[in-house]
Design a protein around this motif. Structure first.
Motif, PDB file in Angstrom:
ATOM      1  N   LEU A  34       9.925  -3.388  10.708  1.00 32.31           N
ATOM      2  CA  LEU A  34       8.638  -3.525  10.025  1.00 32.31           C
ATOM      3  C   LEU A  34       8.168  -2.178   9.486  1.00 32.31           C
ATOM      4  O   LEU A  34       7.753  -2.073   8.328  1.00 32.31           O
ATOM      5  CB  LEU A  34       7.602  -4.113  10.986  1.00 32.31           C
ATOM      6  N   ALA A  35       8.245  -1.145  10.319  1.00 31.99           N
ATOM      7  CA  ALA A  35       7.834   0.196   9.882  1.00 31.99           C
ATOM      8  C   ALA A  35       8.683   0.661   8.699  1.00 31.99           C
ATOM      9  O   ALA A  35       8.157   1.225   7.735  1.00 31.99           O
ATOM     10  CB  ALA A  35       7.935   1.184  11.036  1.00 31.99           C
ATOM     11  N   ASP A  36       9.984   0.426   8.760  1.00 33.41           N
ATOM     12  CA  ASP A  36      10.867   0.813   7.650  1.00 33.41           C
ATOM     13  C   ASP A  36      10.491   0.068   6.374  1.00 33.41           C
ATOM     14  O   ASP A  36      10.442   0.649   5.288  1.00 33.41           O
ATOM     15  CB  ASP A  36      12.326   0.527   7.989  1.00 33.41           C
ATOM     16  N   ARG A  37      10.220  -1.233   6.503  1.00 33.26           N
ATOM     17  CA  ARG A  37       9.886  -2.050   5.336  1.00 33.26           C
ATOM     18  C   ARG A  37       8.556  -1.601   4.725  1.00 33.26           C
ATOM     19  O   ARG A  37       8.408  -1.518   3.513  1.00 33.26           O
ATOM     20  CB  ARG A  37       9.836  -3.519   5.716  1.00 33.26           C
ATOM     21  N   ILE A  38       7.575  -1.305   5.579  1.00 32.04           N
ATOM     22  CA  ILE A  38       6.290  -0.815   5.078  1.00 32.04           C
ATOM     23  C   ILE A  38       6.490   0.482   4.327  1.00 32.04           C
ATOM     24  O   ILE A  38       5.939   0.679   3.238  1.00 32.04           O
ATOM     25  CB  ILE A  38       5.270  -0.653   6.231  1.00 32.04           C
ATOM     26  N   GLY A  39       7.291   1.388   4.873  1.00 28.10           N
ATOM     27  CA  GLY A  39       7.588   2.653   4.194  1.00 28.10           C
ATOM     28  C   GLY A  39       8.235   2.439   2.846  1.00 28.10           C
ATOM     29  O   GLY A  39       7.920   3.118   1.864  1.00 28.10           O
ATOM     30  N   THR A  40       9.138   1.462   2.767  1.00 28.64           N
ATOM     31  CA  THR A  40       9.801   1.161   1.482  1.00 28.64           C
ATOM     32  C   THR A  40       8.805   0.612   0.473  1.00 28.64           C
ATOM     33  O   THR A  40       8.773   1.029  -0.678  1.00 28.64           O
ATOM     34  CB  THR A  40      10.943   0.149   1.713  1.00 28.64           C
ATOM     35  N   ILE A  41       7.980  -0.308   0.916  1.00 32.45           N
ATOM     36  CA  ILE A  41       6.976  -0.925   0.024  1.00 32.45           C
ATOM     37  C   ILE A  41       6.007   0.134  -0.492  1.00 32.45           C
ATOM     38  O   ILE A  41       5.655   0.155  -1.675  1.00 32.45           O
ATOM     39  CB  ILE A  41       6.225  -2.045   0.748  1.00 32.45           C
ATOM     40  N   ARG A  42       5.603   1.034   0.383  1.00 27.25           N
ATOM     41  CA  ARG A  42       4.623   2.055   0.015  1.00 27.25           C
ATOM     42  C   ARG A  42       5.244   3.265  -0.642  1.00 27.25           C
ATOM     43  O   ARG A  42       4.558   4.172  -1.101  1.00 27.25           O
ATOM     44  CB  ARG A  42       3.841   2.490   1.257  1.00 27.25           C
ATOM     45  N   GLY A  43       6.576   3.354  -0.653  1.00 26.37           N
ATOM     46  CA  GLY A  43       7.249   4.504  -1.254  1.00 26.37           C
ATOM     47  C   GLY A  43       7.216   5.728  -0.364  1.00 26.37           C
ATOM     48  O   GLY A  43       7.336   6.853  -0.843  1.00 26.37           O
ATOM     49  N   THR A  44       7.066   5.522   0.954  1.00 25.22           N
ATOM     50  CA  THR A  44       6.987   6.652   1.876  1.00 25.22           C
ATOM     51  C   THR A  44       8.168   6.679   2.852  1.00 25.22           C
ATOM     52  O   THR A  44       8.136   7.438   3.823  1.00 25.22           O
ATOM     53  CB  THR A  44       5.674   6.606   2.685  1.00 25.22           C
ATOM     54  N   ALA A  45       9.168   5.850   2.612  1.00 23.83           N
ATOM     55  CA  ALA A  45      10.315   5.773   3.517  1.00 23.83           C
ATOM     56  C   ALA A  45      11.035   7.118   3.541  1.00 23.83           C
ATOM     57  O   ALA A  45      11.136   7.818   2.538  1.00 23.83           O
ATOM     58  CB  ALA A  45      11.266   4.673   3.079  1.00 23.83           C
ATOM     59  N   ALA A  46      11.515   7.453   4.736  1.00 22.94           N
ATOM     60  CA  ALA A  46      12.229   8.738   4.914  1.00 22.94           C
ATOM     61  C   ALA A  46      13.610   8.681   4.293  1.00 22.94           C
ATOM     62  O   ALA A  46      14.240   7.721   4.132  1.00 22.94           O
ATOM     63  CB  ALA A  46      12.333   9.049   6.391  1.00 22.94           C
TER      64      ALA A  46
END
Length: 80
Positions: free
Chosen positions: A68-80
């Protein structure tokens, strides 16, 4: 065998607020709550502090929370 997380008892569940990023209106009670489900291995409950003690709790494994955290980061453009 997969454990149904909703079959696990939630007695003793201690939730912590994960606040931040509110809309800037000064309201600081808009928080997600999260806690480990007592007696379970790698099982967590996620709620909404605005609803108080009656908040329904979503339950996740650690791997599900990580996804979930990874997906949120991808959606928001903040993924590491």
């Amino acid at each position: 065998m997969t454990t149904n997380l909703y079959d696990l008892p939630a007695e003793g569940l201690a939730l912590s607020k994960a606040c931040g990023g509110n809309s800037g209106d000064g309201e600081s009670e808009s928080c997600a709550t999260i806690g480990a489900i007592p007696g379970a291995v790698d099982a967590y409950a996620l709620g909404d502090s605005k609803l108080g003690d009656g908040s329904p709790l979503l339950r996740f494994t650690g791997a599900e929370l990580d996804a979930l955290a990874d997906r949120i980061g991808t959606i928001r453009g903040t993924a590491a």
